[in-house]
Motif scaffolding. Structure first.
Motif, short mmCIF file in Angstrom:
data_model
loop_
_atom_site.label_atom_id
_atom_site.label_comp_id
_atom_site.label_asym_id
_atom_site.label_seq_id
_atom_site.Cartn_x
_atom_site.Cartn_y
_atom_site.Cartn_z
N PRO A 234 0.85 -1.14 0.08
CA PRO A 234 0.08 -0.03 0.00
C PRO A 234 0.97 1.19 -0.01
CG PRO A 234 -0.65 -1.58 1.58
CD PRO A 234 0.53 -2.19 1.02
N LYS A 237 2.65 2.41 3.09
CA LYS A 237 3.54 1.52 3.77
C LYS A 237 5.11 1.51 2.67
CE LYS A 237 0.93 -0.02 6.74
NZ LYS A 237 1.14 0.01 8.32
N THR A 259 1.89 -5.80 9.24
CA THR A 259 1.81 -4.78 8.13
C THR A 259 0.65 -5.03 7.37
OG1 THR A 259 2.93 -3.59 6.76
CG2 THR A 259 3.51 -5.75 6.83
N GLN A 260 0.62 -4.40 6.28
CA GLN A 260 -0.44 -4.46 5.46
C GLN A 260 0.24 -4.81 3.91
OE1 GLN A 260 -3.14 -1.38 6.00
NE2 GLN A 260 -4.56 -2.73 6.96
N ARG A 261 -0.45 -5.60 3.06
CA ARG A 261 -0.24 -5.79 1.67
C ARG A 261 -1.37 -5.42 0.77
NH1 ARG A 261 4.00 -4.29 3.30
NH2 ARG A 261 5.94 -5.47 2.92
N VAL A 262 -1.49 -5.53 -0.39
CA VAL A 262 -2.64 -5.27 -1.37
C VAL A 262 -2.46 -6.28 -2.42
CG1 VAL A 262 -1.30 -3.82 -2.73
CG2 VAL A 262 -4.03 -3.44 -2.70
N THR A 263 -3.85 -6.79 -2.58
CA THR A 263 -3.93 -7.86 -3.79
C THR A 263 -4.06 -7.35 -4.98
OG1 THR A 263 -6.44 -8.11 -3.51
CG2 THR A 263 -5.24 -9.23 -1.95
N GLN A 267 -7.72 -5.09 -2.76
CA GLN A 267 -7.98 -5.21 -1.47
C GLN A 267 -6.68 -5.33 -0.43
OE1 GLN A 267 -10.31 -8.97 -0.74
NE2 GLN A 267 -10.51 -8.61 1.50
N LYS A 268 -6.79 -4.72 0.70
CA LYS A 268 -5.82 -4.78 1.62
C LYS A 268 -6.14 -5.92 2.63
CE LYS A 268 -4.75 0.46 2.10
NZ LYS A 268 -4.44 1.46 2.81
N ASP A 270 -4.31 -7.87 5.97
CA ASP A 270 -3.31 -7.92 7.00
C ASP A 270 -2.35 -9.00 7.01
OD1 ASP A 270 -4.40 -5.22 8.21
OD2 ASP A 270 -6.01 -6.60 9.40
#
Length: 283
Positions: A234, A237, A259-263, A267-268, A270
């Motif tokens: 994201p 990040k 943390t977070q990632r995005v597909t 979509q975010k 966790d």
């Protein structure tokens, strides 16, 4: 009656002169022959000197070649044994004593009189086959303590391409084999786990992408390899990612964080991130 007596004395004097002249001629001829022989002897002597110099130079070269071979063998860390066509030991490296029960007095003895620590019951036959066919052989052997060697048998060839024996060399590949087995194990884990595992360089370029990553982020491996890892990070990040890559470059260490990632669909998600450095032999 006095006149004939005078004529006889004159004849005697003339004969003496002829004899002297003949003797002088013979002496000159003999002297010329001696001079000719001396010249020939001098030429032969010069030729012998040349041959002696060539022999001396050849001997010097042979001595240097022998010294070079001795130094090369002595400095080699590779177990190596040189055999003649009858499989008699000619030379060996100090390292060879770690796999062959061999000492300097064994030079000239048949290889069959020597014991070796690795398992190869038909070693002599294999060496003979190499000499006969002039084709090298390479096989893996192991010793009683588990060390694994690559056994290389090569024909010993002269400059005129004649085979006069064989060279037997062993290379310890135990660590290499262990590394290969570890790599196979890691590859199995990489492919089989449902966790998302990605491999990228310090520039962020994706080098590997497993099935778990395909499921979590929606990108197939073919699409993911070569893209920048920023694509699944994201925007808020990105600075965190830069910090991780900088820390990996300056002081390689394992980093764990939530943390977070995005597909691919935007979509975010966790994620629990575990970043582990992959180091080469130089660290």
């Amino acid at each position: 009656m006095r006149k004939p007596k005078y004529i006889i004395r004159n004849y005697v004097a003339a004969g003496a002169i002829s004899s002297i002249l003949l003797a002088v001629g013979l002496l000159l001829t003999f002297t010329q022959a001696l001079l000719q022989e001396k010249s020939e002897l001098q030429a032969a002597n010069e030729e012998l000197n040349t041959v002696n110099e060539e022999l001396l130079d050849s001997t010097t070269q042979m001595t240097k070649a022998k010294d070079d071979l001795s130094n090369l063998l002595a400095s080699s860390r590779i177990p190596l044994v040189m055999l003649d066509s009858e499989l008699k030991i000619q030379h060996f490296t100090p390292a060879a004593t770690s796999v062959f029960k061999i000492i300097h007095s064994d030079v000239g003895r048949p290889l069959g009189d020597i014991k070796w620590t690795f398992v190869c019951d038909d070693l002599e036959q294999r060496i003979s086959d190499v000499i006969d066919t002039m084709q090298e052989k390479n096989l893996e052997v192991a010793d009683a303590v588990g060390r694994i060697f690559s056994l290389l048998i090569r024909p010993y060839k002269t400059q005129d391409k004649r085979v006069e024996g064989a060279v037997v060399a062993l290379f310890d590949i135990t660590s290499l084999r262990e590394n290969v087995e570890n790599e196979h194990l890691l590859a199995s884990i990489f492919r089989g786990t449902s966790d998302a595992i990605t491999v990228q360089n310090l520039a962020g370029e994706v080098l590997e992408w497993n099935g778990g990553a395909e499921s979590v982020f929606g990108y197939s491996r073919d699409k993911a390899v070569g893209m920048n890892i920023k694509k699944i990070v994201p925007s808020d990040k990105i600075s965190e990612l830069r910090q991780i890559l900088t820390m990996m470059a300056e002081k390689p260490q394992q980093i764990r964080l939530e943390t977070q990632r995005v597909t691919k669909a935007g979509q975010k998600v966790d994620v629990s991130l575990v970043a582990t450095p992959l180091l080469d032999h130089a660290g």
